[in-house]
Scaffold this motif. Structure first.
Motif, PDB file in Angstrom:
ATOM      1  N   LEU A  40     -89.854   4.419  45.221  1.00 57.65           N
ATOM      2  CA  LEU A  40     -89.911   5.860  45.450  1.00 57.65           C
ATOM      3  C   LEU A  40     -91.034   6.213  46.419  1.00 57.65           C
ATOM      4  O   LEU A  40     -90.876   7.059  47.306  1.00 57.65           O
ATOM      5  N   THR A  41     -92.180   5.550  46.244  1.00 58.30           N
ATOM      6  CA  THR A  41     -93.327   5.793  47.120  1.00 58.30           C
ATOM      7  C   THR A  41     -93.000   5.460  48.565  1.00 58.30           C
ATOM      8  O   THR A  41     -93.331   6.215  49.491  1.00 58.30           O
ATOM      9  N   ALA A  42     -92.330   4.329  48.768  1.00 57.15           N
ATOM     10  CA  ALA A  42     -91.971   3.907  50.128  1.00 57.15           C
ATOM     11  C   ALA A  42     -91.023   4.901  50.773  1.00 57.15           C
ATOM     12  O   ALA A  42     -91.210   5.298  51.935  1.00 57.15           O
ATOM     13  N   ASP A  43     -89.999   5.332  50.038  1.00 54.75           N
ATOM     14  CA  ASP A  43     -89.032   6.295  50.583  1.00 54.75           C
ATOM     15  C   ASP A  43     -89.721   7.598  50.962  1.00 54.75           C
ATOM     16  O   ASP A  43     -89.470   8.174  52.026  1.00 54.75           O
ATOM     17  N   HIS A  44     -90.600   8.088  50.083  1.00 53.51           N
ATOM     18  CA  HIS A  44     -91.290   9.351  50.339  1.00 53.51           C
ATOM     19  C   HIS A  44     -92.205   9.234  51.555  1.00 53.51           C
ATOM     20  O   HIS A  44     -92.248  10.151  52.398  1.00 53.51           O
ATOM     21  N   LEU A  45     -92.935   8.125  51.659  1.00 52.15           N
ATOM     22  CA  LEU A  45     -93.869   7.954  52.778  1.00 52.15           C
ATOM     23  C   LEU A  45     -93.128   7.905  54.106  1.00 52.15           C
ATOM     24  O   LEU A  45     -93.552   8.513  55.094  1.00 52.15           O
ATOM     25  N   ARG A  46     -92.015   7.186  54.144  1.00 51.36           N
ATOM     26  CA  ARG A  46     -91.231   7.120  55.393  1.00 51.36           C
ATOM     27  C   ARG A  46     -90.725   8.503  55.792  1.00 51.36           C
ATOM     28  O   ARG A  46     -90.768   8.879  56.971  1.00 51.36           O
ATOM     29  N   LEU A  47     -90.235   9.265  54.821  1.00 48.98           N
ATOM     30  CA  LEU A  47     -89.757  10.614  55.118  1.00 48.98           C
ATOM     31  C   LEU A  47     -90.896  11.502  55.598  1.00 48.98           C
ATOM     32  O   LEU A  47     -90.745  12.288  56.544  1.00 48.98           O
ATOM     33  N   ASP A  48     -92.065  11.372  54.962  1.00 47.41           N
ATOM     34  CA  ASP A  48     -93.213  12.203  55.302  1.00 47.41           C
ATOM     35  C   ASP A  48     -93.718  11.889  56.709  1.00 47.41           C
ATOM     36  O   ASP A  48     -94.030  12.798  57.491  1.00 47.41           O
ATOM     37  N   ILE A  49     -93.809  10.601  57.054  1.00 47.15           N
ATOM     38  CA  ILE A  49     -94.246  10.242  58.406  1.00 47.15           C
ATOM     39  C   ILE A  49     -93.214  10.703  59.426  1.00 47.15           C
ATOM     40  O   ILE A  49     -93.560  11.159  60.526  1.00 47.15           O
ATOM     41  N   GLY A  50     -91.939  10.596  59.074  1.00 46.43           N
ATOM     42  CA  GLY A  50     -90.899  11.066  59.973  1.00 46.43           C
ATOM     43  C   GLY A  50     -91.019  12.553  60.268  1.00 46.43           C
ATOM     44  O   GLY A  50     -90.703  13.006  61.375  1.00 46.43           O
ATOM     45  N   LYS A  51     -91.513  13.336  59.292  1.00 48.57           N
ATOM     46  CA  LYS A  51     -91.657  14.784  59.481  1.00 48.57           C
ATOM     47  C   LYS A  51     -93.007  15.149  60.103  1.00 48.57           C
ATOM     48  O   LYS A  51     -93.071  15.972  61.022  1.00 48.57           O
TER      49      LYS A  51
END
Length: 271
Positions: A40-51
């Motif tokens: 979950l942490t990895a998915d959230h971090l990737r989305l956050d950096i993408g934004k």
């Protein structure tokens, strides 16, 4: 140490721990919950950096309270991936150097633990016994018994069942391997999305479903902690499916799944 994020104004890469099987040494049966939190942490971090770009690292907003973002450093390397992998090799005891593996580390773990998902084959056999005409709706690799890669590293789009009324992929959500199961199911969801978007007109005529076999509530072989993790995993998968405008359908047995496939296709055949 579960991951390294590398980013600049041109792009980013997040390299995550790939030897989560070692968590069992510390957490025993609770290791699956820790692995799921890491996912979950990895998915959230990737989305956050993408934004938010680099700001997501400089001004982190972790999804989970137990996660901390370490000190920021400048680095140089041949690529984002090379920089991240180099730091992970140096800092994390939960990381394997895949370049030194004869094949991908997660595939090696999967083969060793026998986690190749047999659900599509079991569903196919169940449906074929009751409706021979639906056999050809299953993918050629299932009908011909060809071995599939379980890691999802191939770019080939895999669709288990492509009928006149239903397009479906099948996946097992395992109580004893939640994090790995979720990753595989997410890949199959992506395959469904790609297949649907190839032909928008088809999406109006056929249901696109990710059908999951998940332990029923009250299953005596599932611990209370595992049941909590399963519920959280299903909620996260349903949210992702909703975002892609796909249907996630959790069922508890092969007969239930097979009967659902037969019912949807038979309804179309009767029109």
């Amino acid at each position: 140490m579960i991951g390294v994020a590398v980013a600049n104004e041109n792009g980013f890469h997040v390299e995550m721990a790939n030897a989560l099987d070692r968590l069992r040494c510390l957490y025993a049966d609770d290791a699956e919950g820790v692995a799921y939190a890491i996912d979950l942490t990895a998915d959230h971090l990737r989305l956050d950096i993408g934004k938010r770009g680099v700001r997501a690292i400089v001004e982190p907003q972790p999804l989970l309270s137990g996660v901390e973002i370490g000190m920021n450093r400048e680095a140089e390397g041949a690529s984002f991936e090379a920089i991240a992998a180099s730091w992970m090799r140096s800092l994390s005891s939960l990381y394997r150097n895949e370049q030194q593996q004869p094949f991908a580390a997660d595939e090696a773990i999967s083969q060793a633990e026998g986690v190749s998902d047999q659900l599509p084959v079991l569903v196919m056999d169940y449906v074929r016994e009751r409706r021979e005409g639906f056999f050809n709706y299953f993918s050629a690799d299932l009908r011909e018994g060809r071995r599939r890669r379980v890691t999802g590293r191939s770019h080939e789009v895999l669709i288990d069942f492509g009928g006149s009324r239903l397009v479906a992929n099948f996946g097992t959500l395992r109580a004893s391997g939640i994090a790995r199961s979720v990753n595989l199911i997410k890949r199959r969801l992506w395959d469904l999305k790609v297949e649907r978007d190839r032909d928008p007109q088809s999406a109006l005529l056929r249901q696109h479903e990710m059908i999951i076999q998940s332990p029923a509530k009250g299953d005596p072989q599932v611990t209370a902690n595992q049941q909590t993790y399963l519920s959280d995993a299903l909620a996260a998968l349903e949210q992702q499916a909703d975002q892609e405008q796909l249907r996630l359908r959790p069922l508890s047995s092969v007969p239930e799944i097979g009967e659902h496939v037969l019912r949807v296709e038979a309804a179309q055949a009767a029109i």
